[in-house]
Design an enzyme around this catalytic site. Structure first.
Site, PDB file in Angstrom:
ATOM      1  N   TYR A   1      -6.525 -10.332   2.153  1.00 38.59           N
ATOM      2  CA  TYR A   1      -6.133  -9.394   3.199  1.00 38.59           C
ATOM      3  C   TYR A   1      -6.002 -10.203   4.482  1.00 38.59           C
ATOM      4  O   TYR A   1      -7.013 -10.759   4.922  1.00 38.59           O
ATOM      5  CB  TYR A   1      -7.185  -8.294   3.334  1.00 38.59           C
ATOM      6  CG  TYR A   1      -6.779  -7.199   4.285  1.00 38.59           C
ATOM      7  CD1 TYR A   1      -5.980  -6.153   3.851  1.00 38.59           C
ATOM      8  CD2 TYR A   1      -7.167  -7.243   5.618  1.00 38.59           C
ATOM      9  CE1 TYR A   1      -5.581  -5.160   4.731  1.00 38.59           C
ATOM     10  CE2 TYR A   1      -6.764  -6.250   6.498  1.00 38.59           C
ATOM     11  CZ  TYR A   1      -5.980  -5.219   6.046  1.00 38.59           C
ATOM     12  OH  TYR A   1      -5.573  -4.248   6.927  1.00 38.59           O
TER      13      TYR A   1
ATOM     14  N   ASN B   1      -6.533   3.712  -3.322  1.00 38.60           N
ATOM     15  CA  ASN B   1      -7.203   2.633  -2.610  1.00 38.60           C
ATOM     16  C   ASN B   1      -8.384   3.208  -1.841  1.00 38.60           C
ATOM     17  O   ASN B   1      -8.181   4.048  -0.951  1.00 38.60           O
ATOM     18  CB  ASN B   1      -6.253   1.958  -1.617  1.00 38.60           C
ATOM     19  CG  ASN B   1      -6.946   0.872  -0.817  1.00 38.60           C
ATOM     20  OD1 ASN B   1      -7.532  -0.040  -1.408  1.00 38.60           O
ATOM     21  ND2 ASN B   1      -6.921   0.971   0.504  1.00 38.60           N
ATOM     22  N   GLU B   2      -9.592   2.817  -2.210  1.00 36.76           N
ATOM     23  CA  GLU B   2     -10.794   3.264  -1.496  1.00 36.76           C
ATOM     24  C   GLU B   2     -10.817   4.781  -1.316  1.00 36.76           C
ATOM     25  O   GLU B   2     -11.187   5.279  -0.246  1.00 36.76           O
ATOM     26  CB  GLU B   2     -10.927   2.537  -0.145  1.00 36.76           C
ATOM     27  CG  GLU B   2     -10.958   1.028  -0.290  1.00 36.76           C
ATOM     28  CD  GLU B   2     -11.410   0.287   0.962  1.00 36.76           C
ATOM     29  OE1 GLU B   2     -11.710   0.944   1.984  1.00 36.76           O
ATOM     30  OE2 GLU B   2     -11.487  -0.950   0.914  1.00 36.76           O
TER      31      GLU B   2
ATOM     32  N   ARG C   1     -22.431   0.517  -7.447  1.00 37.06           N
ATOM     33  CA  ARG C   1     -22.240  -0.579  -8.402  1.00 37.06           C
ATOM     34  C   ARG C   1     -23.324  -0.538  -9.467  1.00 37.06           C
ATOM     35  O   ARG C   1     -24.496  -0.411  -9.091  1.00 37.06           O
ATOM     36  CB  ARG C   1     -22.317  -1.929  -7.691  1.00 37.06           C
ATOM     37  CG  ARG C   1     -21.083  -2.311  -6.961  1.00 37.06           C
ATOM     38  CD  ARG C   1     -21.184  -3.787  -6.605  1.00 37.06           C
ATOM     39  NE  ARG C   1     -21.071  -4.002  -5.185  1.00 37.06           N
ATOM     40  CZ  ARG C   1     -21.977  -4.652  -4.454  1.00 37.06           C
ATOM     41  NH1 ARG C   1     -23.089  -5.125  -4.966  1.00 37.06           N
ATOM     42  NH2 ARG C   1     -21.775  -4.818  -3.186  1.00 37.06           N
TER      43      ARG C   1
ATOM     44  N   TYR D   1       0.799  -1.230   0.000  1.00 38.71           N
ATOM     45  CA  TYR D   1       0.000   0.000   0.000  1.00 38.71           C
ATOM     46  C   TYR D   1       0.831   1.279   0.000  1.00 38.71           C
ATOM     47  O   TYR D   1       0.375   2.311  -0.485  1.00 38.71           O
ATOM     48  CB  TYR D   1      -0.920   0.019   1.227  1.00 38.71           C
ATOM     49  CG  TYR D   1      -1.978  -1.065   1.212  1.00 38.71           C
ATOM     50  CD1 TYR D   1      -3.258  -0.793   0.760  1.00 38.71           C
ATOM     51  CD2 TYR D   1      -1.690  -2.351   1.636  1.00 38.71           C
ATOM     52  CE1 TYR D   1      -4.240  -1.770   0.737  1.00 38.71           C
ATOM     53  CE2 TYR D   1      -2.659  -3.342   1.623  1.00 38.71           C
ATOM     54  CZ  TYR D   1      -3.933  -3.046   1.167  1.00 38.71           C
ATOM     55  OH  TYR D   1      -4.884  -4.028   1.140  1.00 38.71           O
TER      56      TYR D   1
ATOM     57  N   GLU E   1      -8.783  -6.905  -2.431  1.00 37.72           N
ATOM     58  CA  GLU E   1      -8.764  -7.344  -1.032  1.00 37.72           C
ATOM     59  C   GLU E   1      -9.946  -8.285  -0.900  1.00 37.72           C
ATOM     60  O   GLU E   1     -11.038  -7.975  -1.379  1.00 37.72           O
ATOM     61  CB  GLU E   1      -9.016  -6.202  -0.033  1.00 37.72           C
ATOM     62  CG  GLU E   1      -7.850  -5.318   0.284  1.00 37.72           C
ATOM     63  CD  GLU E   1      -8.207  -4.206   1.285  1.00 37.72           C
ATOM     64  OE1 GLU E   1      -9.297  -4.248   1.904  1.00 37.72           O
ATOM     65  OE2 GLU E   1      -7.397  -3.278   1.415  1.00 37.72           O
TER      66      GLU E   1
ATOM     67  N   ASP F   1     -16.156  -1.653  -1.707  1.00 38.16           N
ATOM     68  CA  ASP F   1     -17.345  -2.338  -2.227  1.00 38.16           C
ATOM     69  C   ASP F   1     -18.590  -1.610  -1.700  1.00 38.16           C
ATOM     70  O   ASP F   1     -19.049  -1.884  -0.605  1.00 38.16           O
ATOM     71  CB  ASP F   1     -17.295  -3.797  -1.739  1.00 38.16           C
ATOM     72  CG  ASP F   1     -18.416  -4.643  -2.296  1.00 38.16           C
ATOM     73  OD1 ASP F   1     -19.051  -4.229  -3.284  1.00 38.16           O
ATOM     74  OD2 ASP F   1     -18.651  -5.739  -1.735  1.00 38.16           O
TER      75      ASP F   1
END
Ligand SMILES: *[C@@H]1O[C@H](CO)[C@@H](O)[C@H](O)[C@H]1NC(C)=O
Ligand SMILES: *[C@@H]1O[C@H](CO)[C@@H](O)[C@H](O)[C@H]1NC(C)=O
Ligand SMILES: *[C@@H]1O[C@H](CO)[C@@H](O)[C@H](O)[C@H]1NC(C)=O
Ligand SMILES: *[C@@H]1O[C@H](CO)[C@@H](O)[C@H](O)[C@H]1NC(C)=O
Length: 431
Positions: free
Chosen positions: A279, A144-145, A191, A76, A247, A186
Site C-alpha cells: 500500500y 475489503n475490511e 485471529r 478497490y 495490504e 488485521d
C-alpha cells in the site's frame, strides 16, 4: 504461421492477452505453465471511481511498476461500464495481473447492518462481467475490511454469502475459474477465527478461494518474531487456501525499507504465503505512496482530473528512497515454490468452523448462510449466531471490544489503526 495466426486472432478479439492465466490449487496460486505464482503487488487507485479507464496513464504506470518488479495491482473500485481494454492489455504486456474488489462505497457490505441483497449481487456481478475475459485478471475480492472492528464479526456470514453467490454466478456463466476471496483488516481478537470461518465447511462452493490480510505490523527495523509475523505464520500452517498480504507497508518509520518482504518471500514464510501487495502506488495525504505525479496543485475544489490538491495523472516519479528500497528487496527475492505437477493437495482439509469465543468472535460454528435479501437480525445466520436478537450481539460485542487494549501486545493494534486511518483518510479525501 501459428504465431501469426495467434497475433491476428488477438487483434480480432481485442481482449486476448499473451499472459499465462493464474489459478488457485489448494493453498497456492499457479500460472498456466505450472509454476507457483507469488504476488508482488501494489495498490493502485487514487481516482474515486476507476483507475483502469485512462490507457495513457496506465501505460506510464505499468512501465514503472515493471521496473519496480511488481507483477500485480490491486484496484478497490471500478466502474463496470468503463472501457478497460486498453489498461488491461497494457498491464498484461508488462506482466502485471489484477485483483479487483467487486464492491464500491455504496454496495459494500455494511457491518453495522449487514445485508446481502439483489442490488449488491447485481453490482458485483457486473464487475465480474467486465473483467472475467482478461487473462491477467487474477482474482476478485467480495469485500475489503468489511469487518473493521473486533465487535463486527456477525457480518462474516454475509461475506461468505457474497462469495458463494459470485462463485455460483461465475460458474453459471461459464467464466474462467477466477478465484473469489476476501481482504481482511488485521484484528488480533478475530485471529484466526475470521480466516478459518471464511474457509471452513465441507462445501467449498460456500467458502472463499483465498484470504488476504491487510497488516501493518512490521515497521522499520524489526524481525519475523518481533513484528508479529511469526504469529500470523502460525495461523497460516495447514490453511487450505492461499493466504497473502492484501495490504502491507507500515510507514511510521521513515524511510520505508520493506524489510518484511524478505520474510514473506524468504524461508520464513514463502512455504505458506503467496506474497504481498504494498500500500500504495500514488502518494496521497496519508503518505504511503511509492510514486508521485508531480507538484500538488492545491485547489480546494475537485476538478476534472484533480482530486483535492493532488494530481491524479502525470509522469510517475519514484519517491526516494522508498521506491528503490522496495525494488532492491524484490530483486533479491524470487522464491520458486513448487511445480503444480509436484504439488500434493490431498493433505489439505478446510479448517473447523470456529465456535464463538468470549474474546470477540460471535459466529457459532457453521451457521446457515444468509440468502439474498436477508439483513442482519432477520437472517437465520444472525439469529443462530447471537442466540436471540441483535441486542444480544451488541452486548457481547461491547465486552469483546474492552479486551482490545490488552490483546497481543499492542503491535497489531497499532498496525490496524494505521491501516484504518489510511483507509479513512483515503475515503475522506474522495468525498
Ligand atoms: C442493499 O445493501 C446496500 C449496502 O449495504 C444498501 O445500501 C441498500 O440499501 C440495500 N438495498 C436494499 C434494497 O435493501
Ligand atoms: C454446496 O453449496 C452450493 C451453494 O450453496 C449448493 O448449491 C450445493 O447444493 C451444495 N452442495 C451440497 C453437497 O450440499
Ligand atoms: C506524500 O503526500 C503528502 C501529502 O501531500 C506529503 O506530506 C508527503 O511529503 C508526500 N510524500 C512524499 C514522499 O512526497
Ligand atoms: C464496537 O466497538 C466500538 C469501539 O471499538 C464502539 O464504538 C461501538 O459502539 C461498538 N459497537 C457495538 C455495537 O457495540
Amino acid at each position: 504461421m501459428l504465431a501469426r495466426f495467434g497475433v491476428l486472432a488477438a487483434l480480432a478479439c481485442g481482449a486476448v492477452n499473451a499472459i499465462a492465466t493464474i489459478s488457485q490449487v489448494g493453498s497456492k496460486f499457479f500460472d498456466s505453465n505450472g509454476d507457483q505464482f507469488y504476488i508482488k503487488g501494489v495498490a493502485y487507485q487514487l481516482t474515486p471511481d476507476d483507475p483502469l479507464i485512462n490507457t495513457q496513464q496506465c501505460t506510464l504506470d505499468a512501465a514503472l511498476m515493471k521496473q519496480l518488479g511488481a507483477n500485480t495491482i490491486r484496484v478497490y473500485h471500478v466502474d463496470p461500464n468503463g472501457d478497460h481494454s486498453g489498461c488491461m492489455s497494457t498491464f498484461a504486456d508488462a506482466g502485471i495481473y489484477l485483483i479487483v474488489d467487486l464492491d464500491t462505497f455504496t454496495t459494500a457490505i455494511d457491518p453495522t447492518v449487514a445485508s446481502w441483497n439483489d442490488t449488491q449481487y447485481n453490482a458485483y456481478a457486473r464487475v465480474m462481467d467486465a473483467f472475467h475475459s482478461y487473462d491477467n485478471t487474477l482474482g476478485f475480492f467480495v469485500g475489503n475490511e468489511v469487518i473493521a472492528l473486533a465487535n463486527q464479526s456477525l457480518a462474516a456470514p454475509y461475506i461468505k454469502a457474497a462469495a458463494r453467490d459470485l462463485k455460483a454466478y461465475r460458474n453459471t456463466k461459464g467464466y474462467r475459474n477466477i478465484p473469489v476471496g476476501y481482504s481482511a483488516a488485521d484484528i488480533s481478537e478475530l485471529r484466526p477465527m475470521l480466516q478459518n470461518y471464511l474457509a471452513c465447511g465441507t462445501n467449498s462452493s460456500e467458502s472463499i478461494d483465498f484470504f488476504g490480510l491487510n497488516a501493518y505490523e512490521w515497521c522499520g527495523d524489526s524481525s519475523f518474531s518481533v513484528s508479529g509475523y511469526s504469529t500470523l505464520n502460525t495461523y497460516a500452517q495447514g490453511y487450505n487456501i492461499p493466504i497473502f498480504f492484501s495490504e502491507t507497508g507500515c510507514n511510521t518509520v521513515r524511510p520505508r525499507t520493506f524489510q518484511d518482504q524478505s520474510s514473506i518471500f524468504g524461508s520464513d514464510m514463502s512455504g505458506l504465503w503467496s506474497g504481498a501487495i504494498i500500500y500504495e502506488w500514488i502518494n496521497e495525504t496519508n503518505a504511503y505512496g511509492l510514486i508521485e505525479y508531480g507538484q500538488d496543485v492545491s485547489p480546494t475544489v475537485v476538478a476534472s482530473g484533480v482530486v483535492a490538491g493532488i494530481s491524479v495523472t502525470g509522469t510517475p516519479t519514484p519517491v526516494a528512497p522508498d521506491f528503490t528500497n522496495l525494488q532492491n528487496q524484490w530483486a533479491t527475492l524470487t522464491p520458486t515454490g513448487v511445480k503444480s505437477s509436484a504439488y500434493v493437495t490431498s493433505t489439505l482439509t478446510p479448517p473447523a468452523c470456529p465456535s464463538s469465543t468470549s474474546g470477540g468472535w460471535l459466529v457459532q460454528g457453521d451457521v446457515a448462510l444468509p440468502t439474498i435479501g436477508q439483513t442482519q437480525g432477520t437472517s437465520s445466520a444472525a439469529a443462530t449466531a447471537t442466540g436471540a436478537s441483535t441486542g444480544t450481539a451488541t452486548g457481547s460485542a461491547a465486552s469483546a471490544t474492552s479486551t482490545k487494549g490488552s490483546a497481543s501486545g499492542g503491535k497489531e493494534i497499532a498496525g490496524m489503526s494505521v491501516g484504518l486511518v489510511a483507509v479513512m483518510l483515503t475515503f475522506v479525501f474522495w468525498l
